[in-house]
Scaffold this motif. Structure first.
Motif, PDB file in Angstrom:
ATOM      1  N   VAL A 310       3.393 155.087  45.179  1.00 56.90           N
ATOM      2  CA  VAL A 310       4.793 154.695  45.360  1.00 56.90           C
ATOM      3  C   VAL A 310       5.418 154.411  43.996  1.00 56.90           C
ATOM      4  N   THR A 311       6.482 155.098  43.667  1.00 58.86           N
ATOM      5  CA  THR A 311       7.168 154.883  42.408  1.00 58.86           C
ATOM      6  C   THR A 311       7.776 153.493  42.375  1.00 58.86           C
ATOM      7  N   GLN A 312       7.541 152.787  41.277  1.00 61.07           N
ATOM      8  CA  GLN A 312       7.976 151.395  41.165  1.00 61.07           C
ATOM      9  C   GLN A 312       9.327 151.278  40.473  1.00 61.07           C
ATOM     10  N   GLU A 313      10.130 150.327  40.928  1.00 62.68           N
ATOM     11  CA  GLU A 313      11.355 149.989  40.210  1.00 62.68           C
ATOM     12  C   GLU A 313      10.969 149.351  38.882  1.00 62.68           C
ATOM     13  N   PRO A 314      11.627 149.716  37.782  1.00 59.86           N
ATOM     14  CA  PRO A 314      11.278 149.110  36.491  1.00 59.86           C
ATOM     15  C   PRO A 314      11.384 147.596  36.532  1.00 59.86           C
ATOM     16  N   MET A 315      10.462 146.928  35.832  1.00 58.57           N
ATOM     17  CA  MET A 315      10.504 145.471  35.777  1.00 58.57           C
ATOM     18  C   MET A 315      11.794 145.008  35.114  1.00 58.57           C
ATOM     19  N   HIS A 316      12.325 143.898  35.603  1.00 58.31           N
ATOM     20  CA  HIS A 316      13.571 143.362  35.065  1.00 58.31           C
ATOM     21  C   HIS A 316      13.319 142.337  33.960  1.00 58.31           C
ATOM     22  N   GLY A 317      12.090 141.881  33.825  1.00 61.95           N
ATOM     23  CA  GLY A 317      11.787 140.831  32.868  1.00 61.95           C
ATOM     24  C   GLY A 317      11.645 141.339  31.443  1.00 61.95           C
ATOM     25  N   THR A 318      11.676 140.399  30.515  1.00 63.58           N
ATOM     26  CA  THR A 318      11.547 140.671  29.081  1.00 63.58           C
ATOM     27  C   THR A 318      10.334 139.924  28.555  1.00 63.58           C
ATOM     28  N   SER A 319       9.425 140.619  27.905  1.00 58.89           N
ATOM     29  CA  SER A 319       8.231 139.963  27.375  1.00 58.89           C
ATOM     30  C   SER A 319       8.615 138.857  26.392  1.00 58.89           C
ATOM     31  N   MET A 320       7.891 137.744  26.481  1.00 60.71           N
ATOM     32  CA  MET A 320       8.121 136.620  25.570  1.00 60.71           C
ATOM     33  C   MET A 320       7.261 136.692  24.313  1.00 60.71           C
ATOM     34  N   VAL A 321       6.420 137.703  24.190  1.00 67.97           N
ATOM     35  CA  VAL A 321       5.487 137.762  23.066  1.00 67.97           C
ATOM     36  C   VAL A 321       6.219 137.699  21.727  1.00 67.97           C
ATOM     37  N   TYR A 322       7.421 138.243  21.670  1.00 66.69           N
ATOM     38  CA  TYR A 322       8.168 138.249  20.405  1.00 66.69           C
ATOM     39  C   TYR A 322       8.465 136.844  19.889  1.00 66.69           C
ATOM     40  N   THR A 323       8.454 135.848  20.783  1.00 65.84           N
ATOM     41  CA  THR A 323       8.734 134.471  20.358  1.00 65.84           C
ATOM     42  C   THR A 323       7.500 133.771  19.818  1.00 65.84           C
ATOM     43  N   PHE A 324       6.310 134.323  20.074  1.00 64.64           N
ATOM     44  CA  PHE A 324       5.090 133.607  19.717  1.00 64.64           C
ATOM     45  C   PHE A 324       4.966 133.394  18.213  1.00 64.64           C
ATOM     46  N   ASP A 325       5.382 134.383  17.418  1.00 65.98           N
ATOM     47  CA  ASP A 325       5.218 134.307  15.962  1.00 65.98           C
ATOM     48  C   ASP A 325       6.448 133.781  15.241  1.00 65.98           C
ATOM     49  N   ASP A 326       7.588 133.790  15.909  1.00 68.11           N
ATOM     50  CA  ASP A 326       8.831 133.493  15.200  1.00 68.11           C
ATOM     51  C   ASP A 326       9.734 132.625  16.075  1.00 68.11           C
ATOM     52  N   ALA A 327       9.810 131.335  15.723  1.00 67.96           N
ATOM     53  CA  ALA A 327      10.658 130.421  16.500  1.00 67.96           C
ATOM     54  C   ALA A 327      12.124 130.788  16.385  1.00 67.96           C
ATOM     55  N   GLY A 328      12.505 131.482  15.327  1.00 67.64           N
ATOM     56  CA  GLY A 328      13.901 131.836  15.136  1.00 67.64           C
ATOM     57  C   GLY A 328      14.243 133.254  15.518  1.00 67.64           C
ATOM     58  N   ALA A 329      13.334 133.952  16.188  1.00 71.72           N
ATOM     59  CA  ALA A 329      13.592 135.345  16.558  1.00 71.72           C
ATOM     60  C   ALA A 329      14.822 135.446  17.448  1.00 71.72           C
ATOM     61  N   PRO A 330      15.661 136.457  17.240  1.00 70.72           N
ATOM     62  CA  PRO A 330      16.847 136.614  18.091  1.00 70.72           C
ATOM     63  C   PRO A 330      16.450 136.750  19.560  1.00 70.72           C
ATOM     64  N   GLU A 331      17.217 136.112  20.404  1.00 69.32           N
ATOM     65  CA  GLU A 331      16.946 136.102  21.840  1.00 69.32           C
ATOM     66  C   GLU A 331      17.063 137.505  22.422  1.00 69.32           C
ATOM     67  N   ARG A 332      16.106 137.887  23.266  1.00 70.46           N
ATOM     68  CA  ARG A 332      16.119 139.219  23.881  1.00 70.46           C
ATOM     69  C   ARG A 332      16.544 139.192  25.345  1.00 70.46           C
ATOM     70  N   HIS A 333      16.232 138.113  26.052  1.00 71.46           N
ATOM     71  CA  HIS A 333      16.682 137.990  27.441  1.00 71.46           C
ATOM     72  C   HIS A 333      18.055 137.321  27.394  1.00 71.46           C
ATOM     73  N   GLU A 334      19.093 138.116  27.253  1.00 75.99           N
ATOM     74  CA  GLU A 334      20.426 137.600  26.965  1.00 75.99           C
ATOM     75  C   GLU A 334      21.254 137.280  28.203  1.00 75.99           C
ATOM     76  N   THR A 335      20.890 137.906  29.347  1.00 80.42           N
ATOM     77  CA  THR A 335      21.727 137.758  30.546  1.00 80.42           C
ATOM     78  C   THR A 335      20.838 137.529  31.761  1.00 80.42           C
ATOM     79  N   GLN A 336      21.227 136.595  32.618  1.00 78.51           N
ATOM     80  CA  GLN A 336      20.471 136.329  33.837  1.00 78.51           C
ATOM     81  C   GLN A 336      21.390 135.751  34.899  1.00 78.51           C
ATOM     82  N   TYR A 337      21.370 136.365  36.087  1.00 74.95           N
ATOM     83  CA  TYR A 337      22.143 135.811  37.200  1.00 74.95           C
ATOM     84  C   TYR A 337      21.262 134.862  38.012  1.00 74.95           C
TER      85      TYR A 337
END
Length: 627
Positions: A310-337
């Motif tokens: 069964v073909t899956q709908e793409p995941m809507h989430g954004t990996s948080m791994v980018y924040t692990f090394d850099d506390a000041g990394a620009p936010e990637r999950h910018e919008t959420q209802y």
């Protein structure tokens, strides 16, 4: 009975499942399943049993076995305790650790909590405490005689959280003993999507009273039973004021998906082999849908495109791994209802627009049946206002309109539309077009059928009905349960007590109506029955009970009042024995199986059903309390 192609069966998400499958369960007498098989605790509460400890033991045993037999295979564990969802059950000594800690009341506790949050750096220093809703009384407005009860509710809750945290620590220690702690990604998410405001303004010793709209818990009753809170003698929940305090510094509680009080939870992430900033804080916006994407990236696994063909709908989430090394990394999950029962919110690049459509503890009628177009939207700037304390809607109308439009775009994209503020109608299977498992007016059950949920058996509430069982009594007599529904906090049971046919109706654990034959049944085969003739005239009324053996009356009695909506949030129907807590004091939680031969049990419902008289809004309350 299947189909077994979904969770929790093997091969469909998890390889092994142990736990409960409802929205909550009794921590002392849990409704447990291993895979799809019901299982019972190996001890009683008096022998030291508690579900949190048992669940932790099972998780540790599983992890040890997996690493022992397949040491090179990484493991994934979803460890989801019932703590600290209601009922708040904990050994008394853990609750006693907090004696006096909440005597100052919920308003003071909110302020103290924010001070600790600022001191720890988990909220910005300029965070303001949001105003308490006028719908929630100030602590000083509560009855002074009730304050010891209210404080004890919170002592029990705090003890429950500490007890849960202790056992999570045991699990972490076990992973460390296996040599896997440094390279194990651990997410520790604390909260019930906002603390639950489903416990009324005074709290409760038995949640089912609230759900059945039977106000048996007077302040005097609560004071008399203060020592029962948290113990096997209660199925307790704290007051709304405490729920609000546990969401400090935010507004509102669970079910208010619009505001941070209904959605935001503390989260700890631990992975020493990858995260070098031990004890560091991260402020980028993240959402629970980001966890799966994070796990996949951390494990080096691709997002599945197909599952079982069964073909899956793409995941809507954004990996948080980018924040692990850099506390000041620009936010990637910018919008959420956010949306729940038309309580709506939208987050976008630090700003949030929210609107409350329904107060969690009020019905639509109590709120005057609000119209969606009349809802008032609020606007908050998260860059300067972490807690949503300062509504900027009047100052920035264009920004508010921008976010309102964005909510509609997101709602259309992710299938939130059409907005539907009906409540109970959506939980009505017939109106919603969902199939129902039980249909008709008769159902035959057999020995060994246990842990059947309330929705899996014929509904006998608010109507006349008959319970018939075919049994064989051996020489020397028989005893034990033929069939029982519910448990010590509400239900009914048909059984033999010292050989005597007996029916017991347990009204919310407060009153038991027992009808008993005059003498034991001699050896032989019988069809025994309990015929309940409902009084009528509305829901939750009483009725007359006639016990018979092979059609011959053996006893008559009366039940003065019945439970109109629900017997239990977690207890079940059992045939041939009773699991969980016992309906009647005539037998215990163990050793209550029928000692004769039980051939079958049949449930027959009459045609005088009064369920249609139920307030739809109250059905909504019951459904939401199960979440």
């Amino acid at each position: 009975m299947g189909p077994f192609d979904h969770w929790p069966t093997p091969g469909n998400g998890m390889e092994h499942f142990f736990g409960f499958i409802g929205g909550e369960t009794n921590q002392w007498y849990p409704a447990l399943y291993e895979g799809t098989r019901p299982v019972e605790p190996d001890r009683t509460p008096e022998e030291g049993y508690h579900f949190m400890a048992d669940m932790t033991d099972k998780a540790i045993d599983w992890a040890r076995s997996q690493k022992s037999l397949m040491p090179d295979k990484p493991f994934f564990m979803y460890f989801a305790p019932g703590a600290t969802h209601a009922p708040h059950h904990v050994p008394t000594e853990w609750a006693d650790r907090y004696k006096g800690a909440f005597d100052q009341g919920w308003d003071a506790v909110r302020a103290e909590t924010l001070a600790r949050q600022k001191a720890s750096g988990t909220v910005p220093e300029n965070t303001d405490l949001t105003a308490r809703s006028e719908l929630i009384p100030a602590w000083e407005e509560t009855d002074p005689q009730m304050r010891p009860v209210l404080a004890r509710e919170m002592e029990v809750y705090a003890g429950f959280l500490s007890y849960a945290d202790h056992h999570v620590g045991r699990l972490v220690d076990a992973i460390e003993e296996l040599g896997e702690l440094d390279n194990t990604l651990i997410y520790y998410i604390i909260g019930d999507n906002g603390a639950s405001a489903e416990g009324t303004m005074q709290g409760s010793l038995n949640e089912s009273m609230l759900l059945n709209q039977i106000p048996l818990e007077t302040p005097e009753y609560m004071r008399e039973h203060i020592a029962d809170l948290g113990t096997p003698r209660a199925y307790n929940h704290y007051a709304i004021g405490w729920a609000h305090a546990m969401c400090a510094p935010f507004q509102w509680t669970k079910q208010a998906a619009s505001h941070w009080g209904g959605t935001r939870n503390a989260t700890l992430v631990h992975w020493p082999a990858r995260i070098t900033d031990a004890g560091g804080l991260r402020s980028q916006f993240t959402h629970v849908i980001d966890v799966a994407a994070t796990v996949l990236e951390a494990a080096g696994l691709p997002e599945p495109v197909q599952v079982h063909g069964v073909t899956q709908e793409p995941m809507h989430g954004t990996s948080m791994v980018y924040t692990f090394d850099d506390a000041g990394a620009p936010e990637r999950h910018e919008t959420q209802y956010f949306e729940l029962v038309c309580n709506r919110g939208i987050y976008h690049k630090g700003w949030s627009a929210v609107t409350m459509h329904k107060v969690p503890w009020l019905s639509a009628a109590e709120m005057g049946h609000p119209v969606l177009d009349d809802d008032t939207w609020e606007l908050y700037d998260g860059s300067t206002d972490f807690s949503q304390a300062h509504n900027l809607a009047a100052e920035h109308p264009e920004k508010l309109r921008e976010l309102q439009r964005l909510f509609l775009i997101q709602a259309a994209r992710f299938n939130v539309l059409p907005l539907d503020d009906r409540s109970a109608e959506r939980f009505n299977a017939e109106r919603a077009g969902r199939p129902e498992l039980v249909q008709g007016k008769s159902q035959q059950l057999y020995p060994g059928m246990v842990r059947l949920s309330e929705n899996s058996v014929l509904n006998l509430k608010n109507k006349s009905h008959t319970v018939t069982a075919k049994i064989t009594v051996p020489e020397g007599g028989a005893r034990g349960v033929l069939i029982a529904q519910g448990g010590a906090f509400g239900g009914w049971s048909l059984y033999l007590h010292e050989g005597v046919l007996t029916y017991c109706y347990n009204l919310l654990g407060v009153q038991r109506f027992t009808v008993r034959a005059g003498s034991p049944l001699p050896a032989g085969t019988y069809e025994v029955a309990a015929a309940f003739t409902y009084d009528g005239g509305g829901m939750g009324k009483g009725g007359e009970v006639l016990l018979s053996a092979d059609g011959e009356p053996v006893a008559r009695g009366r039940v003065e009042q019945t439970q109109p909506f629900i017997f239990s949030l977690d207890e079940t129907v059992d045939v041939g024995s009773e699991t969980g807590t016992p309906v009647s004091d005539d037998y215990g939680a163990r050793g209550n199986a029928f000692t004769g031969t039980l051939h079958w049990v049949r449930l027959d419902a009459g045609g005088d059903d009064h369920d249609h008289e139920a307030d739809p809004a109250h059905r909504m309350t019951i459904a939401m309390s199960r979440q």
